[in-house]
Design an enzyme around this catalytic site. Structure first.
Site, PDB file in Angstrom:
ATOM      1  CD1 TRP A 321      -2.932   1.545   0.843  1.00 13.78           C
ATOM      2  CD2 TRP A 321      -1.353   2.426   2.143  1.00 13.78           C
ATOM      3  NE1 TRP A 321      -3.348   2.802   1.217  1.00 13.78           N
ATOM      4  CE2 TRP A 321      -2.399   3.360   2.014  1.00 13.78           C
ATOM      5  CE3 TRP A 321      -0.247   2.762   2.926  1.00 13.78           C
ATOM      6  CZ2 TRP A 321      -2.370   4.606   2.638  1.00 13.78           C
ATOM      7  CZ3 TRP A 321      -0.205   3.999   3.547  1.00 13.78           C
ATOM      8  CH2 TRP A 321      -1.265   4.907   3.399  1.00 13.78           C
ATOM      9  CG  HIS A 322       3.461   2.337   3.232  1.00  8.76           C
ATOM     10  ND1 HIS A 322       2.793   1.328   3.901  1.00  8.76           N
ATOM     11  CD2 HIS A 322       3.518   3.389   4.086  1.00  8.76           C
ATOM     12  CE1 HIS A 322       2.478   1.758   5.114  1.00  8.76           C
ATOM     13  NE2 HIS A 322       2.894   3.001   5.249  1.00  8.76           N
ATOM     14  N   GLY A 323       3.735   1.788  -1.424  1.00  9.05           N
ATOM     15  CA  GLY A 323       4.364   2.097  -2.698  1.00  9.05           C
ATOM     16  C   GLY A 323       4.525   0.868  -3.562  1.00  9.05           C
TER      17      GLY A 323
END
Length: 478
Positions: A321-323
């Protein structure tokens, strides 16, 4: 548009506040519409080509939510509607955030020539997760019927839009509906200004101040043992004060409008376990992953082995989700492994005797902090190979330089560590209590004295003076 910018502080925020309270005299709906439009203007300043995408997302999810709440659908149809809604959200998120990542991996595996150039819309992860939670709760029967203006403001509310927190409808929409929140409250405005000032100083004075040291580990040159540690620790504290600063500024801005945002950051480096760390770091994301991923996967209901499997899946997806990079997956998986070890330890290892509790807590804090630092290397590195190279240097004390410059840098890092570990956090200083909708209680009568205003102005001035260049928040593009 950034919170730490002159146009926001001296133009956008005053206009938004004046318009909100001026329209508050016309009824509770006019200021809601004004604040939603102001939020769209704020978003347009950060990524105007994607305003239409944001509006389409709001319309789509509101329609799906309306079908789940207002229509008497059978259980089977309700599941189909929910699946369509969540799938639509994830397809859009997947295309904009992960299409390039998928193409690059297919090219690497099969020597294909796929080319995908997609610009990532600002805040898409935050407003997508916010709305997925809304749809799931609507399916579960936990959502009341909301007016479209309140729902639109819930999604677009600018203090949270670009870097969180992930909002929950039960917490926010009733506040938007409350008539009393539309009139100015001098106490909330002053406390909000102080919290905003503290957050601004954290960003421009502390986070941006230590940023140059990060290059010692993550720059183009191969670091020595001491440079790798100083750079990794510098990034650890840069990210800490950057995210803490944003969280404070978001709460402070929202307080000026009479709206209480949930806490999203609570001194995570004071944690004495990884479980404790994730109760303190990006708290609303942790709650989302627990309530809408970990528990639906089965949580801890099917034995220890499946609990650990579910933890690994949840944290790996949380990392993704962060990248869109394998470094983020590795970071999430590493934290999943940490959590598995933590849960196994608490289950199988006897509790420490009371007379050793203090020493055990100190040891637990140090071990937890070092585990977090090592994981941040993957979070920050350009690729897995680079992360492994830095970690190799961090475990090789034979490659040490420690010149006078490195000694000064180490002292600088220690000052940041002392602030993070021993200074009270903003909510403790200001007495911010989101659950009870109170702030400033710990200040007592001092909050009513002119000195409080002078101190607030001084902290704000130091933060404003630190604005020297365009400096995005690290979570800005997540």
């Amino acid at each position: 548009m950034l919170f730490n910018s002159y146009p926001f502080i001296f133009l956008f925020l005053p206009i938004a506040l004046i318009g909100y309270f001026a329209l508050g005299r016309l009824g509770h709906l006019a200021p809601v519409v004004w604040l939603a439009l102001a939020s769209l203007a704020f978003y347009a300043a950060s990524g105007w080509p994607f305003v239409a995408l944001l509006l389409a997302s709001i319309a789509f999810n509101y329609l799906i939510g309306w079908l789940l709440v207002a229509r008497r659908l059978s259980g089977h149809l309700r599941l189909i509607v929910l699946t369509a809604g969540v799938s639509g959200d994830l397809i859009v998120l997947g295309y904009f955030k992960y299409a390039g990542f998928l193409a690059a991996n297919l090219n690497s595996l099969f020597a294909t020539g796929l080319t995908v150039n997609v610009l990532l819309p600002v805040g898409i992860s935050f407003y997508t997760f916010t709305q997925i939670a809304f749809l799931v709760d609507a399916y579960r029967g936990h959502v009341a019927r909301y007016a479209l203006p309140h729902y639109a403001l819930f999604v677009t509310y600018f203090p949270h839009l670009i870097a969180g927190p992930i909002l929950h409808h039960k917490d926010m929409i009733p506040q938007f509906e409350a008539v009393e929140s539309k009139s100015p409250n001098p106490h909330l405005i002053l406390c909000g200004l102080m919290i905003f000032a503290i957050g601004l100083f954290k960003k421009t004075g502390l986070a941006d101040g230590i940023q140059p040291l990060v290059a010692l580990a993550f720059g183009p040159n191969t670091p020595s043992f001491d440079q790798a540690w100083i750079g990794a620790l510098a990034y650890t504290f840069q990210l800490y004060f950057d995210f803490s600063g944003y969280s404070d500024m978001a709460i402070g801005i929202s307080l000026m409008f009479g709206i209480f945002l949930p806490l999203n950051f609570n001194s995570p480096y004071k944690a004495t376990s990884i479980i404790d760390f994730w109760r303190r770091w990006h708290m609303t994301l942790s709650q989302f992953l627990r309530n809408y991923l970990y528990i639906p996967l089965g949580g801890n209901r099917h034995g220890h082995v499946m609990r650990y499997v579910n933890l690994m899946i949840t944290m790996a997806l949380g990392g993704l989700w962060h990248g869109a990079a394998w470094t983020f997956v590795a970071w999430g998986a590493l934290h999943g492994l940490y959590l598995c070890i933590n849960h196994a330890w608490t289950y199988f290892v006897p509790a420490v005797a009371p007379r050793f509790a203090r020493a055990a807590n100190i040891a637990a804090l140090i071990v937890t902090f070092l585990a977090v630092v090592l994981a941040w290397v993957f979070f920050r590195a350009d690729n897995i190979a680079s992360a492994l190279s830095i970690l190799t240097r961090m475990t090789d004390p034979t490659q040490i330089v420690f010149s006078r410059g490195e000694m000064a840098d180490a002292v600088f890092v220690l000052i940041y560590a002392a602030i993070a570990w021993f200074a009270p956090n903003t909510q403790a200083i200001m007495g911010y209590d989101h659950a009870n909708r109170t702030v400033g209680e710990t200040l007592g009568a001092w909050s009513k004295r002119p000195a409080f205003l002078y101190v607030s102005a001084a902290v704000l001035a130091f933060g404003i003076l630190g604005i020297q260049q365009h400096s995005e928040f690290i979570y800005f593009r997540f």
